[in-house]
Write a protein that holds these residues in place. Structure first.
Motif, PDB file in Angstrom:
ATOM      1  N   UNK A   1      10.466  -6.977   2.167  1.00  0.00           N
ATOM      2  CA  UNK A   1       9.208  -6.693   2.858  1.00  0.00           C
ATOM      3  C   UNK A   1       8.565  -5.411   2.358  1.00  0.00           C
ATOM      4  N   UNK A   2       9.372  -4.373   2.238  1.00  0.00           N
ATOM      5  CA  UNK A   2       8.840  -3.084   1.811  1.00  0.00           C
ATOM      6  C   UNK A   2       8.334  -3.139   0.380  1.00  0.00           C
ATOM      7  N   UNK A   3       9.068  -3.820  -0.493  1.00  0.00           N
ATOM      8  CA  UNK A   3       8.623  -3.973  -1.879  1.00  0.00           C
ATOM      9  C   UNK A   3       7.333  -4.787  -1.946  1.00  0.00           C
ATOM     10  N   UNK A   4       7.225  -5.786  -1.083  1.00  0.00           N
ATOM     11  CA  UNK A   4       6.011  -6.607  -1.031  1.00  0.00           C
ATOM     12  C   UNK A   4       4.801  -5.767  -0.656  1.00  0.00           C
ATOM     13  N   UNK A   5       4.992  -4.842   0.268  1.00  0.00           N
ATOM     14  CA  UNK A   5       3.874  -3.975   0.668  1.00  0.00           C
ATOM     15  C   UNK A   5       3.416  -3.110  -0.500  1.00  0.00           C
TER      16      UNK A   5
ATOM     17  N   UNK B   1      -0.204  -4.991   4.984  1.00  0.00           N
ATOM     18  CA  UNK B   1      -0.067  -4.292   6.262  1.00  0.00           C
ATOM     19  C   UNK B   1       1.122  -4.836   7.055  1.00  0.00           C
ATOM     20  N   UNK B   2       1.223  -6.168   7.138  1.00  0.00           N
ATOM     21  CA  UNK B   2       2.300  -6.782   7.921  1.00  0.00           C
ATOM     22  C   UNK B   2       3.663  -6.479   7.318  1.00  0.00           C
ATOM     23  N   UNK B   3       3.767  -6.570   5.991  1.00  0.00           N
ATOM     24  CA  UNK B   3       5.052  -6.305   5.335  1.00  0.00           C
ATOM     25  C   UNK B   3       5.482  -4.860   5.522  1.00  0.00           C
ATOM     26  N   UNK B   4       4.543  -3.919   5.423  1.00  0.00           N
ATOM     27  CA  UNK B   4       4.873  -2.507   5.598  1.00  0.00           C
ATOM     28  C   UNK B   4       5.272  -2.209   7.039  1.00  0.00           C
ATOM     29  N   UNK B   5       4.543  -2.807   7.992  1.00  0.00           N
ATOM     30  CA  UNK B   5       4.837  -2.572   9.404  1.00  0.00           C
ATOM     31  C   UNK B   5       6.216  -3.102   9.776  1.00  0.00           C
TER      32      UNK B   5
ATOM     33  N   UNK C   1      12.548   6.654   7.299  1.00  0.00           N
ATOM     34  CA  UNK C   1      11.256   6.776   6.626  1.00  0.00           C
ATOM     35  C   UNK C   1      11.389   7.045   5.135  1.00  0.00           C
ATOM     36  N   UNK C   2      12.350   7.899   4.740  1.00  0.00           N
ATOM     37  CA  UNK C   2      12.474   8.248   3.325  1.00  0.00           C
ATOM     38  C   UNK C   2      12.909   7.056   2.486  1.00  0.00           C
ATOM     39  N   UNK C   3      13.738   6.169   3.051  1.00  0.00           N
ATOM     40  CA  UNK C   3      14.182   4.977   2.323  1.00  0.00           C
ATOM     41  C   UNK C   3      13.023   4.007   2.138  1.00  0.00           C
ATOM     42  N   UNK C   4      12.275   3.789   3.227  1.00  0.00           N
ATOM     43  CA  UNK C   4      11.116   2.903   3.146  1.00  0.00           C
ATOM     44  C   UNK C   4      10.126   3.409   2.114  1.00  0.00           C
TER      45      UNK C   4
END
Length: 286
Positions: free
Chosen positions: A25-29, A250-254, A262-265
Motif C-alpha cells: 500500500x505504501x509503495x503504491x502511494x 490517497x487511500x493507499x497512503x492513509x 511514521x519513519x518506516x512509512x
C-alpha cells in the motif's frame, strides 16, 4: 499529545502478512504520486487543464466513496477522532505545491528528491509527538536514504547543468510538500481506529476545493474545459483517470500509514517515489 498504540513489530511472524500488505500500500502511494506529477507535466505541455480535470474526477470519486461508506458499508466516523481526519485532509492539500513546482519548471526527479525530506521530518516528529522508537540504526538508514535520493535523482540545484535554471520558489514548494507529507503519516497514526476511507473522503473533498480555487483564481495557469466542447468523452476519460489515481494514492497512503511507525512509512513511500520519479524523468522528459 498522547502516544498512539505502538505499531506491531516488523520481526513478528504473526504480523508478516500485515507488513507485506502495508508495504504494498505504501509503495503504491509513492508510485501514484509520481504518476500524477508526470501527468500534470504532460497535460501542461498539451495545454490541457490539469486541476480542473482532477477536480471533476475527485468529485465523482467523492460521491462514490460517501455512498459506499454511509449507505453500503455503514462505517461510522468516530467524532473524537474528527480533528485528525480533518488534519489529514488539510495536510493532503499541503502536498499540492509539489505539482506547482513541476508546473514551474522543476524536473520530476528534482521534486521527488526534495520531497524525500519527509523521511527525516517524519522520523523526528514521530519520536517527539507519538513516542515512536528512533534508534541510531534508523538514523543512519534515514541519512543514507536522503543521500541516496540525491545521488539517484541528481537534482540540478546540487549538480548544475546547461539546462535553464529552475526558480528557487519551485524548490521551496517541493520542500513544503515534503513537510506536509510527513505530517500525514503522523495524523493517520494518531487515529488508528478510523477507517482509512474517511481520511480519503476528507482529503479528496478538500483537494477538490483547493484545486478548483487555484484554477479559478488564476494563481496557476490552468487551461479551461472549453477545449473539450467537441470531445466530452476525452474530458470524461481524463477526469476518471486523474480522479482514479488521486484516489489510489490517497487511500493507499492513509491505509498503509496505519501499519508502521511514521519513519518506516516515509522510507517505503519515498523510496518508491524516488525510483519511479527517476525512471519517469529519464524515460519521458529526458
Amino acid at each position: 499529545l498522547k502516544s498512539c498504540p505502538p505499531a506491531p513489530s516488523l520481526l513478528s511472524f504473526q504480523a508478516m502478512s500485515n507488513v507485506a500488505y502495508g508495504i504494498i500500500l505504501t509503495a503504491t502511494s509513492g508510485l501514484s504520486g509520481t504518476v500524477l506529477l508526470a501527468l500534470t507535466k504532460i497535460l501542461q505541455a498539451q495545454e490541457l487543464p490539469y486541476f480542473r480535470l482532477s477536480c471533476v474526477g475527485c468529485i465523482v470519486m467523492l460521491f462514490a466513496l460517501l455512498y459506499w461508506l454511509v449507505r453500503v458499508a455503514k462505517i461510522p466516523l468516530p467524532r473524537p477522532q474528527l480533528k485528525w481526519v480533518i488534519l489529514r485532509g488539510l495536510f493532503g492539500v499541503g502536498e499540492t505545491p509539489a505539482f506547482l513546482a513541476v508546473r514551474a519548471g522543476a524536473p520530476v526527479g528534482d521534486v521527488t528528491a526534495l520531497t524525500s525530506t519527509n523521511i527525516a521530518v517524519a522520523a523526528l516528529l514521530g519520536r517527539l509527538l507519538l513516542g515512536e522508537r528512533f534508534t541510531a540504526v534508523q538514523g543512519l538508514a534515514l541519512m543514507c536514504s536522503l543521500a541516496g535520493a540525491v545521488l539517484v535523482c541528481r537534482p540540478s540545484f546540487i549538480f548544475p547543468s546547461d539546462v535553464e535554471a529552475v526558480p528557487l520558489y519551485a524548490y521551496l514548494l517541493a520542500l513544503w510538500a515534503g513537510f506536509n507529507r510527513a505530517c500525514i503519516y503522523l495524523t493517520v497514526r494518531k487515529a488508528p481506529e478510523v477507517h482509512s476511507l474517511w481520511f480519503t473522503v476528507t482529503t479528496v473533498f478538500l483537494n477538490s476545493i483547493a484545486w478548483w480555487g487555484l484554477a479559478q483564481a488564476e494563481i496557476v495557469i490552468d487551461y479551461t474545459l472549453d477545449v473539450f466542447v467537441d470531445q466530452p468523452h476525452v474530458a470524461a476519460a481524463w477526469s476518471i483517470a486523474l480522479g482514479g489515481w488521486v484516489y489510489v494514492g490517497i487511500a493507499a497512503l492513509s491505509k498503509g500509514s496505519q501499519y508502521f511507525p511514521a519513519c518506516v512509512t516515509a522510507t517505503v513511500s519515498t523510496g518508491t517515489s524516488m525510483v519511479s520519479g527517476y525512471i519517469t524523468q529519464a524515460a519521458l522528459f529526458g
